[in-house]
Design a protein around this motif. Structure first.
Motif, mmCIF file in Angstrom:
data_model
loop_
_atom_site.group_PDB
_atom_site.id
_atom_site.type_symbol
_atom_site.label_atom_id
_atom_site.label_comp_id
_atom_site.label_asym_id
_atom_site.label_seq_id
_atom_site.Cartn_x
_atom_site.Cartn_y
_atom_site.Cartn_z
ATOM 1 N N ALA A 1 -6.600 3.023 1.613
ATOM 2 C CA ALA A 1 -5.307 3.117 0.933
ATOM 3 C C ALA A 1 -4.169 2.724 1.882
ATOM 4 O O ALA A 1 -3.223 2.018 1.476
ATOM 5 N N LEU A 2 -4.222 3.170 3.124
ATOM 6 C CA LEU A 2 -3.192 2.812 4.095
ATOM 7 C C LEU A 2 -3.198 1.308 4.363
ATOM 8 O O LEU A 2 -2.140 0.680 4.525
ATOM 9 N N TYR A 3 -4.378 0.724 4.425
ATOM 10 C CA TYR A 3 -4.482 -0.718 4.651
ATOM 11 C C TYR A 3 -3.857 -1.497 3.485
ATOM 12 O O TYR A 3 -3.111 -2.453 3.685
ATOM 13 N N ASP A 4 -4.166 -1.063 2.262
ATOM 14 C CA ASP A 4 -3.613 -1.740 1.085
ATOM 15 C C ASP A 4 -2.101 -1.608 1.010
ATOM 16 O O ASP A 4 -1.390 -2.557 0.667
ATOM 17 N N SER A 5 -1.589 -0.419 1.328
ATOM 18 C CA SER A 5 -0.151 -0.185 1.198
ATOM 19 C C SER A 5 0.658 -0.837 2.304
ATOM 20 O O SER A 5 1.784 -1.296 2.075
ATOM 21 N N SER A 6 0.093 -0.896 3.509
ATOM 22 C CA SER A 6 0.842 -1.442 4.644
ATOM 23 C C SER A 6 0.562 -2.918 4.884
ATOM 24 O O SER A 6 1.345 -3.607 5.553
ATOM 25 N N GLY A 7 -0.561 -3.413 4.362
ATOM 26 C CA GLY A 7 -0.900 -4.815 4.554
ATOM 27 C C GLY A 7 -1.420 -5.151 5.933
ATOM 28 O O GLY A 7 -1.520 -6.327 6.311
ATOM 29 N N LEU B 1 -1.300 1.165 10.786
ATOM 30 C CA LEU B 1 -1.309 2.559 10.338
ATOM 31 C C LEU B 1 -2.716 3.150 10.261
ATOM 32 O O LEU B 1 -2.935 4.282 10.717
ATOM 33 N N PRO B 2 -3.706 2.419 9.693
ATOM 34 C CA PRO B 2 -5.052 2.987 9.673
ATOM 35 C C PRO B 2 -5.601 3.301 11.065
ATOM 36 O O PRO B 2 -6.216 4.353 11.271
ATOM 37 N N ILE B 3 -5.370 2.395 12.023
ATOM 38 C CA ILE B 3 -5.876 2.642 13.380
ATOM 39 C C ILE B 3 -5.133 3.812 14.011
ATOM 40 O O ILE B 3 -5.723 4.629 14.735
ATOM 41 N N ALA B 4 -3.827 3.933 13.735
ATOM 42 C CA ALA B 4 -3.076 5.081 14.241
ATOM 43 C C ALA B 4 -3.636 6.386 13.676
ATOM 44 O O ALA B 4 -3.727 7.401 14.387
ATOM 45 N N LEU B 5 -4.027 6.370 12.396
ATOM 46 C CA LEU B 5 -4.647 7.551 11.796
ATOM 47 C C LEU B 5 -5.960 7.889 12.486
ATOM 48 O O LEU B 5 -6.227 9.057 12.808
#
Length: 429
Positions: free
Chosen positions: A386-392, A396-400
């Protein structure tokens, strides 16, 4: 090494407690322990191929079953959900029938599920057969530490390392071999998935021999029932160590499922070829084969496993930092570091045996830590997507992923402290 493990595991508790009954595997015939050893290795080899073989052919399965994207997303969450739900029943089944009987039934369920699911005739049948196989995996997951504690009480580290190594080998083997085997057998994804039922069928044999010897001590049923009756009652949820170990198990499982599901795509989006990205994932998984044997042996020689937790967590943080700043340039290094970090799994299994004094305790702690842990792990891969889709992008996913490594280190260090769940919870009732 065995002497070191014996001293670590047999250390007297700090507070007066009821003396536990001798381990039910103690004094068992030599042939029985050898058969249990073979059974452990074969069972461990079968605890992940149901998942990684499907991942290798996921696109073909989706097309063949005309599976929608939403259903496909649900399918990726089925394994941890089944592990959490069905794993809860393992202690009750073990008390009623004996651990060996339940593991034998688990291997039968895995073989049947893997054989039936490619030919079940549609998505509902595929999901039902997958759930049958995952049910067998779930109860076997919980009872592996129990079998080790029962038959090898003075070699918990080495035996946990052995079956953890076999589990990692089965994971990597299914991921790497499913596509080539499918091509050799004619290219049908149905045949490629069903072939893994043969490995599960082989794993049934040693457990079936143990179950048939009902007159001896090999099944462990009489001793299991007697130990359950004699052990002091306690609530596992009153133990802070149990909660810490459950959270540690859940966070390391979250990292593992995110890695298996998304790491190849991270590398491909950074410009790495699809073939190389697959090899990088295989490298990450293969790291678990030797380290899964070494880490439990080292852990049993230490009074506190916190330093190991910290080292594994630091490797994870370094790997995620590399993925963030230079995913393609240092791809091999990041794959190695994340492979080391994912070896928190055999460490968690080892601590289940080390944080208990009795057979009853290890059954309850194993079921609680694994079921709760797998529940914790369910949202992780979906949230990353979801983070990948929203941020493009993958920032953010790696930070999570990196952020989750911090609480993993904290709760893992708490779980690694030198104490037992019986001392924390059992004496308060």
């Amino acid at each position: 090494m065995a002497d070191d493990e014996t001293r670590t595991l047999s250390r007297a508790p700090s507070a007066p407690t009821t003396t536990p009954a001798p381990p039910s595997g103690a004094g068992a015939p030599a042939w029985t322990t050898r058969l249990v050893l073979v059974g452990l290795v074969l069972a461990a080899l079968n605890l992940r191929p149901a998942i990684t073989s499907l991942g290798a052919l996921f696109e073909e399965v989706r097309d063949g079953l005309h599976m929608s994207g939403s259903v496909a997303g649900v399918l990726t969450s089925v394994p941890p959900l089944c592990f959490a739900v069905f794993g809860v029943f393992a202690p009750r089944l073990a008390r009623r029938f004996g651990p060996a009987v339940v593991v034998c039934a688990g291997m039968v369920a895995i073989a049947a599920g893997l054989l039936l699911r490619p030919f079940a005739g549609g998505t509902p049948g595929f999901l039902a057969a997958s759930a049958l196989a995952l049910m067998g995996i779930a109860v076997s997951n919980v009872l592996m530490p129990v079998i080790v504690k029962r038959y090898f009480p003075d070699r918990v580290g080495s035996m946990t390392g052995l079956y953890s190594m076999a589990l990692a080998a089965g994971t990597a083997l299914a991921a790497a071999a499913t596509v080539p085997v499918t091509d050799v057998l004619g290219g049908s994804w149905r045949t490629g998935l069903s072939v893994w039922a043969l490995l599960a069928a082989v794993a049934v044999l040693p457990w079936l021999l143990l179950v048939r010897d009902r007159g001896g001590r090999s099944t462990g049923q009489p001793s299991a029932v007697r130990e359950e009756a004699e052990a002091p009652a306690f609530k596992i949820t009153r133990s802070r160590t149990a909660w810490a170990l459950a959270c540690f198990f859940g966070l390391q499982a979250t990292a593992a499922y995110i890695t298996m599901g998304w790491m190849p795509q991270i590398f491909r989006d950074a410009g790495v070829s699809a073939g190389t990205a697959g090899v990088l994932l295989a490298v990450t998984m293969v790291m678990g084969v030797p380290l899964a044997f070494v880490i439990p042996r080292v852990a049993t020689r230490m009074r506190n496993q916190g330093p190991i937790v910290a080292v594994l967590g630091a490797c994870g943080l370094a790997g995620y930092a590399g993925l963030y700043f230079a995913p393609a340039a240092g791809a091999w290094a990041w794959a190695l570091l994340l492979g080391i970090s994912n070896c928190a799994f055999p460490l968690a299994l080892t601590m289940i045996g080390m944080r208990t004094r009795t057979g009853t305790g290890v059954v309850r702690l194993s079921a609680f830590a694994q079921s709760t842990g797998y529940l914790i792990s369910i949202p992780g891969p979906t949230l990353v997507g979801a983070l990948y889709d929203s941020s493009g992008g993958w920032g953010l996913p790696i930070a999570l992923m990196a952020g989750l490594m911090v609480p993993q280190i904290v709760v893992g260090s708490l779980a690694g402290r030198d104490r037992t769940v019986e001392d924390e919870a059992g004496m308060r009732d």
